[in-house]
Design an enzyme around this catalytic site. Structure first.
Site: not given
Ligand code: GUN
Length: 285
Positions: A50, A117, A94
């Site tokens: 990311k 998110d 995350q």
């Molecule tokens: N863990 C797995 N997928 C995601 C996501 O889309 N956002 C976040 N914050 N954590 C994740």
């Protein structure tokens, strides 16, 4: 005829190019904070990807790594500081988090204007009321994949397997808003195979490797596989038994190279959306 492969990598590259172009035209660099608590190896890889992808489109990404024994109070204090920081447009924590931290408390602490998110109650509520602002990245990516594959969603029978806040629930809301007839299946669904066979659009987000078998899939169905699992041998599989599905479905997303790249691309687009809204840009907000 084997299914058409829906190329998520190509679509993500196109969306990233568009985001980069819009950032260049806007003459400012949106700021994204990615918070990683602990040292889960899969999460570390996702966060690094990311960060890299954000920099490539002109987003000022900052990864904040905190030790696995970080208290909930300490994490909430970090989030309060990021909420107040004017150079930060987007905050992503995350998931999953270590057991001493309640994920909902953390998600609810993020300023909805910076919640890239789309998981905060405000953004989830807006989505369910038909007035979306920041939409969760994976479901948004799935809708863009369907559009790019020219799937007519309106009136279609769609099945979503999984009811998580991250994917299943928001995706059901998006499909409903796009006029699909939506069924949400989950671990207590009776005869999942029969539900699958009725689906014209089948989205597997159950988190179970190769759950969906080839003979569960209707011919001419569009199959979107949200799952990603590392096998003992090192290979990756999704929630759909790909080799079985390929001769049956009309089109299908591969794993990897399907939904995954779109999730990241939508995070970057959401970061730009948040940055523009915070600068009073008209439109969403
Ligand atoms: N863990 C797995 N997928 C995601 C996501 O889309 N956002 C976040 N914050 N954590 C994740």
């Amino acid at each position: 005829m084997p299914a058409r492969i829906i190329d998520g990598r190509a679509l993500a590259a196109a969306l990233n190019a568009e985001t980069a172009h819009r950032i260049e035209a806007g003459r400012f660099h949106p700021g994204l904070a990615v918070v990683l608590v602990g040292d889960d190896p899969a999460s570390a890889i996702y966060v690094r990807n990311k960060d890299r992808a954000a920099r490539a489109v002109g987003i000022e990404a900052r990864t904040i790594r905190l030790p696995a024994d970080t208290s909930e109070t300490a994490l909430l204090a970090r989030i309060a500081a990021l909420n107040a920081d004017p150079v930060i447009d987007g905050i992503l924590v995350q998931l999953p988090l270590p057991p001493q931290i309640r994920p909902q408390a953390v998600i609810e602490a993020i300023d909805p204007a910076k919640d890239v998110d789309g998981l905060s109650p405000v953004n989830a509520g807006r989505l369910f009321m038909g007035r979306p602002f920041l939409v969760p990245c994976t479901p948004l990516g799935v809708m863009k994949l369907l559009a790019a594959a020219d799937v007519s969603v309106s009136g279609a029978r769609a099945l979503v397997i999984g009811r998580s806040n991250l994917v299943g629930r928001p995706l059901a809301a998006l499909l409903t808003a796009a006029d699909a007839t939506v069924t949400v299946a989950h671990s207590r669904t009776r005869d999942l195979a029969a539900e699958c066979r009725r689906a014209e659009i089948l989205v597997a987000a159950a988190g179970r490797p190769e759950l969906v078998r080839g003979d569960w899939i209707a011919s001419e169905a569009v199959v979107i596989d949200v799952g990603i699992h590392r096998q003992k041998g090192g290979g990756l599989v999704g929630d759909v038994a790909f080799a079985e599905a390929l001769p049956v479905a009309a089109s299908i997303t591969p794993v990897p190279g399907g939904v995954g790249p779109m999730t990241t691309a939508c995070l970057l687009e959401n970061t730009l959306t948040a940055a523009l809204a915070r600068r009073g840009h008209p439109g969403k907000g």
